[in-house]
Design an enzyme around this catalytic site. Sequence first.
Site, PDB file in Angstrom:
ATOM      1  N   GLY A   7       0.838  -1.193   0.000  1.00 50.56           N
ATOM      2  CA  GLY A   7       0.000   0.000   0.000  1.00 50.56           C
ATOM      3  C   GLY A   7       0.876   1.246   0.000  1.00 50.56           C
ATOM      4  O   GLY A   7       2.085   1.162   0.205  1.00 50.56           O
ATOM      5  N   SER A   9       1.827   5.262   1.374  1.00 52.80           N
ATOM      6  CA  SER A   9       2.104   5.745   2.721  1.00 52.80           C
ATOM      7  C   SER A   9       0.797   6.123   3.411  1.00 52.80           C
ATOM      8  O   SER A   9      -0.135   6.603   2.770  1.00 52.80           O
ATOM      9  CB  SER A   9       3.042   6.945   2.671  1.00 52.80           C
ATOM     10  OG  SER A   9       2.330   8.089   2.292  1.00 52.80           O
ATOM     11  N   HIS A  50       2.791   3.011  16.008  1.00 51.33           N
ATOM     12  CA  HIS A  50       2.654   1.582  15.703  1.00 51.33           C
ATOM     13  C   HIS A  50       2.582   0.748  16.970  1.00 51.33           C
ATOM     14  O   HIS A  50       1.862  -0.234  17.036  1.00 51.33           O
ATOM     15  CB  HIS A  50       3.826   1.121  14.831  1.00 51.33           C
ATOM     16  CG  HIS A  50       3.679   1.553  13.406  1.00 51.33           C
ATOM     17  ND1 HIS A  50       4.696   1.477  12.492  1.00 51.33           N
ATOM     18  CD2 HIS A  50       2.630   2.089  12.753  1.00 51.33           C
ATOM     19  CE1 HIS A  50       4.272   1.933  11.319  1.00 51.33           C
ATOM     20  NE2 HIS A  50       3.027   2.311  11.454  1.00 51.33           N
ATOM     21  N   ARG A  52       1.388   1.641  19.870  1.00 50.34           N
ATOM     22  CA  ARG A  52       0.040   1.793  20.430  1.00 50.34           C
ATOM     23  C   ARG A  52      -0.956   0.873  19.732  1.00 50.34           C
ATOM     24  O   ARG A  52      -1.794   0.250  20.359  1.00 50.34           O
ATOM     25  CB  ARG A  52      -0.440   3.247  20.275  1.00 50.34           C
ATOM     26  CG  ARG A  52      -0.166   4.130  21.471  1.00 50.34           C
ATOM     27  CD  ARG A  52      -1.103   5.329  21.501  1.00 50.34           C
ATOM     28  NE  ARG A  52      -1.300   5.982  20.209  1.00 50.34           N
ATOM     29  CZ  ARG A  52      -0.474   6.855  19.665  1.00 50.34           C
ATOM     30  NH1 ARG A  52       0.630   7.195  20.285  1.00 50.34           N
ATOM     31  NH2 ARG A  52      -0.731   7.410  18.496  1.00 50.34           N
ATOM     32  N   LEU A  53      -0.828   0.822  18.383  1.00 55.01           N
ATOM     33  CA  LEU A  53      -1.745  -0.028  17.615  1.00 55.01           C
ATOM     34  C   LEU A  53      -1.583  -1.501  17.992  1.00 55.01           C
ATOM     35  O   LEU A  53      -2.540  -2.270  17.951  1.00 55.01           O
ATOM     36  CB  LEU A  53      -1.505   0.148  16.112  1.00 55.01           C
ATOM     37  CG  LEU A  53      -2.020   1.444  15.475  1.00 55.01           C
ATOM     38  CD1 LEU A  53      -1.468   1.604  14.065  1.00 55.01           C
ATOM     39  CD2 LEU A  53      -3.537   1.457  15.435  1.00 55.01           C
ATOM     40  N   GLU A  63      13.079  -6.510  17.843  1.00 56.80           N
ATOM     41  CA  GLU A  63      13.717  -5.496  17.013  1.00 56.80           C
ATOM     42  C   GLU A  63      14.791  -6.183  16.181  1.00 56.80           C
ATOM     43  O   GLU A  63      15.672  -6.852  16.714  1.00 56.80           O
ATOM     44  CB  GLU A  63      14.376  -4.416  17.884  1.00 56.80           C
ATOM     45  CG  GLU A  63      13.487  -3.888  18.987  1.00 56.80           C
ATOM     46  CD  GLU A  63      12.905  -2.528  18.677  1.00 56.80           C
ATOM     47  OE1 GLU A  63      13.473  -1.820  17.825  1.00 56.80           O
ATOM     48  OE2 GLU A  63      11.877  -2.181  19.290  1.00 56.80           O
TER      49      GLU A  63
END
EC number: 2.7.1.156
Lengths: 209, 109
Positions: A7, A9, A50, A52-53, A63
């Site tokens: 997709g 931005s 991100h 939070r989502l 990481e």
Amino acid sequence: MRCLVTGGSASGKSEYAENFAVELSRGGPLYYIATMEPYGEEADRRISRHRRLREAKGFQTIECYRDIHQALAFTPDPARSTGSAADAEDGSVAPTVLLECLSNLLANEMYAGSALKEEPEALAQRIFRQIQELDQRCSHLVIVTNEIFSDGHRYPPETEAYIQSLGLLNTMLGAWTDQVCEVVCSIPVLLKTAAAAAAFGKGEERCQF
Amino acid sequence: MHLYIGGKAQGKRAYVEMAEGGGADIISDYQEVIRRQLRQGQDPIECLRKLLSEKPDVVIICDEVGYGVVPIEKEERDFREAVGRTMCEAAQAARTVVRIVCGIGQRIK
């Protein structure tokens, strides 16, 4: 199942990919591989958005900025973990993994780390092989990439090489994955579906050709 | 609200006029509305919510702007981010979403 989510931005592709990975995991182990290296305020803001989502969705964050095949090296052995989703044939539980995102991973591989100058094609091939290696430890793999190919600009050679690499990587992954989905203004538009997709209730055919 | 999106010069306006007929309340180039709101320090998502509460039957046409390399200029990055997030919000609120490519509309919602 392997799924590629693409997709533009700010299209809502991350949120879609997260929800999809959660569904695929069916309560089993769920890893989020974050590739964005924190550099400055804007990145911090995106990362915290991100994060939070992902909160309360059950993701364990890993990481990993490069060498993606090693991302799961330090996680518990799938065979020893317990969970409800027994996808592997021997009854062990391999995790569902969300890899986000290829554009960062590629930039990290290109601009940081080793000074090795790889040709765009060799670089894409190497990352593709590393993703395939990663996939061997996953029951499901959802990969987020990015559409950066349609602005009509001509960039300096280094940026053009980056665009070439990402485009090539996307096409290789598009062929290899079971499902390819483009998220447009938060709406998933399926570009490639698999029989497997139907099994997860995601088989609605939107392609018009 | 009905939302029509697509790249530049894809025939969006002509498509919408055909699809919606004469009486529709159409806002085209909504990305420029967002650009103006950003320059005036307004929150485009809040502005959109206000618009929709006042005009629930409005038709919005907006360029897709997020399909390129991340721009170097912060203002351009913020613009792309704002258009993207605002259109996600718009698409969720819309009764229909149509994406126009080469003058052809594909209904995605």
